[in-house]
Design a protein around this motif. Structure first.
Motif, PDB file in Angstrom:
ATOM      1  N   ALA A  90      -6.750   0.909  11.238  1.00 33.99           N
ATOM      2  CA  ALA A  90      -7.998   0.547  11.911  1.00 33.99           C
ATOM      3  C   ALA A  90      -8.119  -0.955  12.013  1.00 33.99           C
ATOM      4  O   ALA A  90      -7.644  -1.681  11.144  1.00 33.99           O
ATOM      5  CB  ALA A  90      -9.207   1.107  11.156  1.00 33.99           C
ATOM      6  N   PHE A 102     -12.581  -4.772   2.815  1.00 35.46           N
ATOM      7  CA  PHE A 102     -13.817  -5.057   2.076  1.00 35.46           C
ATOM      8  C   PHE A 102     -13.930  -6.555   1.794  1.00 35.46           C
ATOM      9  O   PHE A 102     -15.019  -7.135   1.870  1.00 35.46           O
ATOM     10  CB  PHE A 102     -13.855  -4.236   0.782  1.00 35.46           C
ATOM     11  CG  PHE A 102     -15.084  -4.485  -0.067  1.00 35.46           C
ATOM     12  CD1 PHE A 102     -16.353  -4.524   0.500  1.00 35.46           C
ATOM     13  CD2 PHE A 102     -14.970  -4.681  -1.434  1.00 35.46           C
ATOM     14  CE1 PHE A 102     -17.489  -4.760  -0.285  1.00 35.46           C
ATOM     15  CE2 PHE A 102     -16.096  -4.905  -2.222  1.00 35.46           C
ATOM     16  CZ  PHE A 102     -17.343  -4.949  -1.644  1.00 35.46           C
ATOM     17  N   TYR A 104     -16.964   0.560  15.438  1.00 39.34           N
ATOM     18  CA  TYR A 104     -16.462   1.194  14.206  1.00 39.34           C
ATOM     19  C   TYR A 104     -17.205   2.506  13.952  1.00 39.34           C
ATOM     20  O   TYR A 104     -16.583   3.558  13.751  1.00 39.34           O
ATOM     21  CB  TYR A 104     -16.651   0.224  13.034  1.00 39.34           C
ATOM     22  CG  TYR A 104     -15.924   0.613  11.767  1.00 39.34           C
ATOM     23  CD1 TYR A 104     -14.579   0.308  11.594  1.00 39.34           C
ATOM     24  CD2 TYR A 104     -16.583   1.279  10.741  1.00 39.34           C
ATOM     25  CE1 TYR A 104     -13.912   0.666  10.424  1.00 39.34           C
ATOM     26  CE2 TYR A 104     -15.920   1.630   9.568  1.00 39.34           C
ATOM     27  CZ  TYR A 104     -14.584   1.316   9.414  1.00 39.34           C
ATOM     28  OH  TYR A 104     -13.925   1.670   8.266  1.00 39.34           O
ATOM     29  N   SER A 122     -14.957   7.438   7.802  1.00 46.42           N
ATOM     30  CA  SER A 122     -15.697   6.492   6.955  1.00 46.42           C
ATOM     31  C   SER A 122     -17.093   7.062   6.731  1.00 46.42           C
ATOM     32  O   SER A 122     -17.535   7.944   7.483  1.00 46.42           O
ATOM     33  CB  SER A 122     -15.808   5.145   7.689  1.00 46.42           C
ATOM     34  OG  SER A 122     -16.758   4.296   7.078  1.00 46.42           O
ATOM     35  N   GLY A 177      -1.173   2.470   9.414  1.00 43.39           N
ATOM     36  CA  GLY A 177      -1.894   1.508   8.579  1.00 43.39           C
ATOM     37  C   GLY A 177      -1.278   1.477   7.192  1.00 43.39           C
ATOM     38  O   GLY A 177      -1.939   1.153   6.199  1.00 43.39           O
ATOM     39  N   VAL A 183     -17.055   2.292   0.000  1.00 42.74           N
ATOM     40  CA  VAL A 183     -16.579   0.915  -0.096  1.00 42.74           C
ATOM     41  C   VAL A 183     -15.326   0.878  -0.970  1.00 42.74           C
ATOM     42  O   VAL A 183     -15.397   1.128  -2.176  1.00 42.74           O
ATOM     43  CB  VAL A 183     -17.665   0.008  -0.699  1.00 42.74           C
ATOM     44  CG1 VAL A 183     -17.176  -1.428  -0.740  1.00 42.74           C
ATOM     45  CG2 VAL A 183     -18.956   0.111   0.120  1.00 42.74           C
ATOM     46  N   VAL A 184     -14.199   0.564  -0.346  1.00 37.52           N
ATOM     47  CA  VAL A 184     -12.914   0.583  -1.048  1.00 37.52           C
ATOM     48  C   VAL A 184     -12.404  -0.847  -1.181  1.00 37.52           C
ATOM     49  O   VAL A 184     -12.480  -1.639  -0.221  1.00 37.52           O
ATOM     50  CB  VAL A 184     -11.885   1.441  -0.276  1.00 37.52           C
ATOM     51  CG1 VAL A 184     -10.637   1.659  -1.134  1.00 37.52           C
ATOM     52  CG2 VAL A 184     -12.485   2.779   0.130  1.00 37.52           C
ATOM     53  N   ASN A 195      -4.550   6.472   9.766  1.00 44.72           N
ATOM     54  CA  ASN A 195      -5.301   5.654   8.828  1.00 44.72           C
ATOM     55  C   ASN A 195      -5.507   4.204   9.287  1.00 44.72           C
ATOM     56  O   ASN A 195      -6.354   3.507   8.747  1.00 44.72           O
ATOM     57  CB  ASN A 195      -4.560   5.705   7.474  1.00 44.72           C
ATOM     58  CG  ASN A 195      -5.113   4.753   6.466  1.00 44.72           C
ATOM     59  OD1 ASN A 195      -6.252   4.909   6.014  1.00 44.72           O
ATOM     60  ND2 ASN A 195      -4.342   3.734   6.112  1.00 44.72           N
ATOM     61  N   THR A 239     -10.185  -3.198  -0.672  1.00 46.53           N
ATOM     62  CA  THR A 239      -9.001  -3.539   0.128  1.00 46.53           C
ATOM     63  C   THR A 239      -9.319  -4.821   0.901  1.00 46.53           C
ATOM     64  O   THR A 239     -10.462  -5.293   0.900  1.00 46.53           O
ATOM     65  CB  THR A 239      -8.670  -2.427   1.156  1.00 46.53           C
ATOM     66  OG1 THR A 239      -9.661  -2.456   2.187  1.00 46.53           O
ATOM     67  CG2 THR A 239      -8.617  -1.047   0.520  1.00 46.53           C
ATOM     68  N   PRO A 240      -8.319  -5.359   1.627  1.00 46.15           N
ATOM     69  CA  PRO A 240      -8.592  -6.549   2.446  1.00 46.15           C
ATOM     70  C   PRO A 240      -9.756  -6.343   3.415  1.00 46.15           C
ATOM     71  O   PRO A 240     -10.463  -7.302   3.756  1.00 46.15           O
ATOM     72  CB  PRO A 240      -7.270  -6.750   3.198  1.00 46.15           C
ATOM     73  CG  PRO A 240      -6.230  -6.192   2.277  1.00 46.15           C
ATOM     74  CD  PRO A 240      -6.877  -5.016   1.607  1.00 46.15           C
ATOM     75  N   SER A 295       0.796  -0.478   5.765  1.00 44.43           N
ATOM     76  CA  SER A 295       0.951  -1.759   5.077  1.00 44.43           C
ATOM     77  C   SER A 295      -0.343  -2.203   4.406  1.00 44.43           C
ATOM     78  O   SER A 295      -0.335  -3.154   3.615  1.00 44.43           O
ATOM     79  CB  SER A 295       1.367  -2.855   6.076  1.00 44.43           C
ATOM     80  OG  SER A 295       2.500  -2.473   6.797  1.00 44.43           O
ATOM     81  N   CYS A 304       4.438  -0.462  14.680  1.00 45.84           N
ATOM     82  CA  CYS A 304       3.752   0.421  15.622  1.00 45.84           C
ATOM     83  C   CYS A 304       2.331  -0.064  15.850  1.00 45.84           C
ATOM     84  O   CYS A 304       1.596  -0.317  14.898  1.00 45.84           O
ATOM     85  CB  CYS A 304       3.746   1.832  15.012  1.00 45.84           C
ATOM     86  SG  CYS A 304       2.692   3.010  15.852  1.00 45.84           S
ATOM     87  N   GLY A 328      -4.364  -1.612   2.450  1.00 37.96           N
ATOM     88  CA  GLY A 328      -4.789  -1.211   1.111  1.00 37.96           C
ATOM     89  C   GLY A 328      -4.686   0.292   0.866  1.00 37.96           C
ATOM     90  O   GLY A 328      -3.977   0.732  -0.047  1.00 37.96           O
TER      91      GLY A 328
END
Ligand SMILES: NC(=O)c1ccc[n+]([C@@H]2O[C@H](COP(=O)([O-])OP(=O)(O)OC[C@H]3O[C@@H](n4cnc5c(N)ncnc54)[C@H](O)[C@@H]3O)[C@@H](O)[C@H]2O)c1
Length: 269
Positions: free
Chosen positions: A100, A201, A163, A150, A21, A195-196, A98, A198-199, A23, A70, A25
């Motif tokens: 998901a 969120f 999830y 998470s 993961g 809550v981070v 990482n 990133t795309p 690429s 991958c 956030g």
């Protein structure tokens, strides 16, 4: 074991890391952080364009980084990413599971094939990484594995059973591998972000159910988390500074889970 590097050296000097993961956030923030600390890097992701752009940026800054496309839901591809790390850099010291992706729906309505895919990408993928990397780490005399769980590995939100289930499973996979391989100096930990920004969120906000401000207000800190703050925790767990920490699921949520306000009393002014 647990030997500290000199103060003038990067905290990951001499180590090689694989980030899945990479690429996205949290993955890209972690790769940038790892690069600053001297690690050699493999960024593994389905998103080739952004991954290759990131790797070019890291190499231009003096790092040694490669991109490997991958799908983490496929054992052979995860194993190939691990082997790329070892063939490029001679070792694999850090595995950051990482990546998901998941879709939603109420539990009774879930599509069974989608359930299987989600669990493969978010839970089995960590096992695939461990299965491929641990033999190398054993031979090297140690390593650090970190998996992104998470807060939804600990509590639930309606509509995202795959999830929540995968993230909860990751926590006990982490503990199990930790007790199995601790004596080989392989540490295994999970992180439980809140809550981070990133795309991922952004996708939640795009559902239009809660505003950014409403979500921020649910936190003890009154704000969401930046991916760089997650990267700092991953760096700590990946480095020798956390040499006594294994089998843990560390919550990093700005105090989101600490709150259950029944009275409506406002925070201290
Ligand atoms: N953003 C948050 O609020 C938040 C909170 C808690 C946990 N997390 C977790 O953090 C991790 C990183 O998420 P993020 O917030 O950076 O999101 P993101 O969407 O920016 O990054 C996820 C990355 O995973 C990659 N990916 C998805 N499926 C893949 C597959 N099958 N194979 C390989 N790569 C794949 C995507 O291409 C993307 O680059 C995830 O495990 C996520 O569940 C995120």
């Amino acid at each position: 074991m647990g030997r500290r590097k000199g103060a003038d050296m990067g905290r990951l000097e001499g180590k090689a890391a694989l980030v899945t993961g990479g690429s996205g956030g949290i993955g890209s923030a972690t790769l940038r952080r790892f690069a600053r600390e001297g690690a050699a890097l493999v960024c593994a992701d389905l998103q080739q364009e952004s991954g290759e752009k990131l790797v070019a940026e890291l190499n231009a800054g003096g790092a040694r980084a490669v991109f490997r496309r991958c799908d983490v839901g496929d054992f052979d591809q995860v194993q190939a990413a691990v082997e790329t790390t070892v063939s490029e850099f001679g070792r694999i010291d850090i595995l950051f599971n990482n990546a998901a992706s998941s879709s939603g729906g109420y539990t009774a309505d879930l599509d069974l094939e989608e359930w299987d895919r989600s669990l493969r990408v978010m839970l089995s993928a960590a096992l695939y990484g461990m299965k491929a990397a641990i033999p190398h780490m054993e031979r090297q005399g140690g390593g650090s594995i970190v998996s992104t769980s998470s807060i939804y590995g600990l509590v639930a939100n309606p509509g995202i059973a795959p999830y929540c289930t995968a993230k909860a499973g990751l926590i006990n996979l982490t503990r199990t591998a930790a007790v199995e391989y601790g004596r080989k100096n392989i540490r295994v930990n999970a992180i439980c972000p809140g809550v981070v920004e990133t795309p991922m969120f952004d996708a939640v906000l795009s559902m239009g159910l809660k505003s950014r401000e409403q979500v921020a207000d649910m936190h003890a800190l009154g704000r969401t988390i930046q991916p760089e703050e997650i990267a700092d925790l991953v760096l700590f767990l990946a480095s020798d500074e956390s040499s006594a920490i294994t089998g843990q699921a560390i919550v990093i949520d700005g105090g989101l889970l600490s709150s259950c306000d029944l009275t409506g009393t406002p925070p201290a002014a």
